[in-house]
Design a protein around this motif. Structure first.
Motif, PDB file in Angstrom:
ATOM      1  N   ASP A 176     -27.893 -14.445   8.013  1.00 43.21           N
ATOM      2  CA  ASP A 176     -27.488 -15.174   6.805  1.00 43.21           C
ATOM      3  C   ASP A 176     -26.818 -14.300   5.749  1.00 43.21           C
ATOM      4  OD1 ASP A 176     -29.744 -13.786   6.249  1.00 43.21           O
ATOM      5  OD2 ASP A 176     -30.937 -15.491   5.579  1.00 43.21           O
ATOM      6  N   LYS A 177     -26.588 -13.008   6.034  1.00 44.25           N
ATOM      7  CA  LYS A 177     -25.884 -12.081   5.153  1.00 44.25           C
ATOM      8  C   LYS A 177     -26.594 -11.874   3.819  1.00 44.25           C
ATOM      9  CE  LYS A 177     -21.606 -12.312   7.436  1.00 44.25           C
ATOM     10  NZ  LYS A 177     -21.800 -11.545   8.614  1.00 44.25           N
ATOM     11  N   MET A 178     -27.905 -12.060   3.800  1.00 43.85           N
ATOM     12  CA  MET A 178     -28.686 -11.807   2.600  1.00 43.85           C
ATOM     13  C   MET A 178     -28.612 -10.317   2.272  1.00 43.85           C
ATOM     14  SD  MET A 178     -32.707 -12.624   1.916  1.00 43.85           S
ATOM     15  CE  MET A 178     -33.371 -11.410   3.022  1.00 43.85           C
ATOM     16  N   THR A 179     -28.337  -9.981   1.022  1.00 46.15           N
ATOM     17  CA  THR A 179     -28.220  -8.581   0.628  1.00 46.15           C
ATOM     18  C   THR A 179     -29.129  -8.267  -0.557  1.00 46.15           C
ATOM     19  OG1 THR A 179     -26.706  -6.852  -0.090  1.00 46.15           O
ATOM     20  CG2 THR A 179     -26.165  -9.050  -0.796  1.00 46.15           C
ATOM     21  N   LEU A 180     -29.786  -7.112  -0.471  1.00 48.94           N
ATOM     22  CA  LEU A 180     -30.665  -6.616  -1.537  1.00 48.94           C
ATOM     23  C   LEU A 180     -30.233  -5.215  -1.967  1.00 48.94           C
ATOM     24  CD1 LEU A 180     -34.115  -7.624   0.005  1.00 48.94           C
ATOM     25  CD2 LEU A 180     -32.950  -8.724  -1.900  1.00 48.94           C
ATOM     26  N   ARG A 181     -28.970  -4.891  -1.789  1.00 47.52           N
ATOM     27  CA  ARG A 181     -28.501  -3.529  -2.066  1.00 47.52           C
ATOM     28  C   ARG A 181     -28.632  -3.191  -3.549  1.00 47.52           C
ATOM     29  NH1 ARG A 181     -23.965  -4.890   1.719  1.00 47.52           N
ATOM     30  NH2 ARG A 181     -22.937  -5.530  -0.175  1.00 47.52           N
ATOM     31  N   HIS A 182     -29.257  -2.050  -3.816  1.00 45.34           N
ATOM     32  CA  HIS A 182     -29.396  -1.584  -5.195  1.00 45.34           C
ATOM     33  C   HIS A 182     -29.949  -0.166  -5.219  1.00 45.34           C
ATOM     34  CE1 HIS A 182     -33.587  -2.665  -4.427  1.00 45.34           C
ATOM     35  NE2 HIS A 182     -33.880  -1.772  -5.367  1.00 45.34           N
ATOM     36  N   TYR A 183     -29.821   0.476  -6.376  1.00 44.88           N
ATOM     37  CA  TYR A 183     -30.616   1.666  -6.655  1.00 44.88           C
ATOM     38  C   TYR A 183     -31.103   1.559  -8.086  1.00 44.88           C
ATOM     39  CZ  TYR A 183     -26.423   3.754  -8.828  1.00 44.88           C
ATOM     40  OH  TYR A 183     -25.309   3.995  -9.596  1.00 44.88           O
ATOM     41  N   LEU A 184     -32.244   2.169  -8.346  1.00 42.14           N
ATOM     42  CA  LEU A 184     -32.871   2.106  -9.659  1.00 42.14           C
ATOM     43  C   LEU A 184     -33.573   3.426  -9.931  1.00 42.14           C
ATOM     44  CD1 LEU A 184     -33.768   0.286 -12.124  1.00 42.14           C
ATOM     45  CD2 LEU A 184     -35.833  -0.175 -10.799  1.00 42.14           C
ATOM     46  N   VAL A 185     -33.416   3.936 -11.143  1.00 42.71           N
ATOM     47  CA  VAL A 185     -34.082   5.155 -11.578  1.00 42.71           C
ATOM     48  C   VAL A 185     -34.873   4.828 -12.836  1.00 42.71           C
ATOM     49  CG1 VAL A 185     -33.763   7.530 -12.363  1.00 42.71           C
ATOM     50  CG2 VAL A 185     -32.231   6.575 -10.649  1.00 42.71           C
ATOM     51  N   GLN A 186     -36.157   5.241 -12.869  1.00 39.14           N
ATOM     52  CA  GLN A 186     -37.020   4.988 -14.028  1.00 39.14           C
ATOM     53  C   GLN A 186     -37.769   6.264 -14.421  1.00 39.14           C
ATOM     54  OE1 GLN A 186     -39.360   1.390 -12.851  1.00 39.14           O
ATOM     55  NE2 GLN A 186     -38.470   0.529 -14.700  1.00 39.14           N
ATOM     56  N   PRO A 187     -37.266   7.002 -15.411  1.00 32.96           N
ATOM     57  CA  PRO A 187     -38.044   8.129 -15.943  1.00 32.96           C
ATOM     58  C   PRO A 187     -39.105   7.617 -16.910  1.00 32.96           C
ATOM     59  CG  PRO A 187     -35.912   8.010 -17.019  1.00 32.96           C
ATOM     60  CD  PRO A 187     -35.933   6.917 -15.994  1.00 32.96           C
ATOM     61  N   GLU A 188     -40.214   8.345 -17.011  1.00 39.16           N
ATOM     62  CA  GLU A 188     -41.295   7.916 -17.896  1.00 39.16           C
ATOM     63  C   GLU A 188     -42.073   9.120 -18.421  1.00 39.16           C
ATOM     64  OE1 GLU A 188     -44.573   4.397 -17.970  1.00 39.16           O
ATOM     65  OE2 GLU A 188     -44.464   5.534 -16.097  1.00 39.16           O
ATOM     66  N   GLN A 242     -27.246 -14.289  -1.661  1.00 37.97           N
ATOM     67  CA  GLN A 242     -27.403 -15.049  -0.424  1.00 37.97           C
ATOM     68  C   GLN A 242     -28.867 -15.040   0.037  1.00 37.97           C
ATOM     69  OE1 GLN A 242     -24.422 -16.628   0.365  1.00 37.97           O
ATOM     70  NE2 GLN A 242     -23.780 -15.518  -1.451  1.00 37.97           N
ATOM     71  N   ILE A 243     -29.797 -15.054  -0.925  1.00 41.62           N
ATOM     72  CA  ILE A 243     -31.228 -15.054  -0.621  1.00 41.62           C
ATOM     73  C   ILE A 243     -31.696 -16.507  -0.617  1.00 41.62           C
ATOM     74  CG2 ILE A 243     -33.493 -14.201  -1.320  1.00 41.62           C
ATOM     75  CD1 ILE A 243     -32.013 -11.889  -2.716  1.00 41.62           C
ATOM     76  N   PRO A 244     -31.990 -17.068   0.559  1.00 40.20           N
ATOM     77  CA  PRO A 244     -32.226 -18.508   0.677  1.00 40.20           C
ATOM     78  C   PRO A 244     -33.471 -19.031  -0.035  1.00 40.20           C
ATOM     79  CG  PRO A 244     -32.653 -17.409   2.767  1.00 40.20           C
ATOM     80  CD  PRO A 244     -32.072 -16.380   1.846  1.00 40.20           C
TER      81      PRO A 244
END
Length: 196
Positions: free
Chosen positions: A75-87, A114-116
């Motif tokens: 279904d071509k669902m995509t979750l591509r990401h990057y995340l940076v969290q300094p604390e 495309q997340i059903p």
């Protein structure tokens, strides 16, 4: 656009390498260092890691990051990401023991859609950036030896700037948007290993 994404990815990798080298140098001087991973991110198929360094008996600094490059077929669902969290964290008793209060920032880039099973993400793909910051509270449970379990929750502000597309591949632009969000910005159920 692709070149700027590659540049950002290289900057992220360089940051992680610099932090790894810093942690190794501090560990050799007897500094307390912890590494961990957040189970809640793994539930979304997102690899992640966190590095935390004690600056004093009651103060630590950490950086958490995650990167997801997956597109799920058919279904071509995509979750591509990057995340940076300094604390930065303050521990009322002692670093890596009991309660802590933190102030965190976050920066990320995403391409999701495309997340059903999520309304609004079934028909569209969103590509953009986010940044902001907030405050968090957590608790570190010792679970034996050098291992620990951390539970944390953060709330704060996030600014989102993104493009909305009809589908992943056709890239038919629907619009460009800017949004402000106030609410949960961090959720952690993390396993931590204290190196030294």
């Amino acid at each position: 656009m692709k070149r700027s994404e590659e540049r950002k990815e290289l900057q992220l990798r360089a940051t992680f390498l610099a932090l790894l080298l810093l942690s190794l140098s501090l560990t050799s001087k007897g500094q307390q260092v912890g590494i961990g991973t957040n189970v809640s991110w793994w539930l979304t198929s997102t690899p992640n890691a966190e590095l935390e360094i004690a600056l004093s008996k009651k103060l630590t600094i950490s950086i958490a990051g995650n990167y997801n490059a997956w597109t799920f077929f058919p279904d071509k669902m995509t979750l591509r990401h990057y995340l940076v969290q300094p604390e930065v964290r303050y521990w009322p008793c002692k670093s890596f023991e009991g309660h802590f209060f933190g102030a965190h920032g976050h920066y990320g880039h995403y391409n999701i859609g495309q997340i059903p099973f999520i309304p609004g993400l079934k028909e569209y793909t969103y590509r953009g950036e986010l940044y902001g910051g907030g405050f968090s509270y957590g608790y570190h449970f010792a679970i034996g030896g050098r291992w620990g379990l951390e539970l944390s929750l953060g709330v704060g502000y996030t600014y989102l700037e993104y493009n909305k597309y009809v589908c992943t591949e056709c890239a038919e632009l629907v619009g460009r948007y800017k949004r402000h969000f106030v609410g949960p910005t961090r959720l952690g159920v993390s396993f931590i290993y204290i190196i030294h």
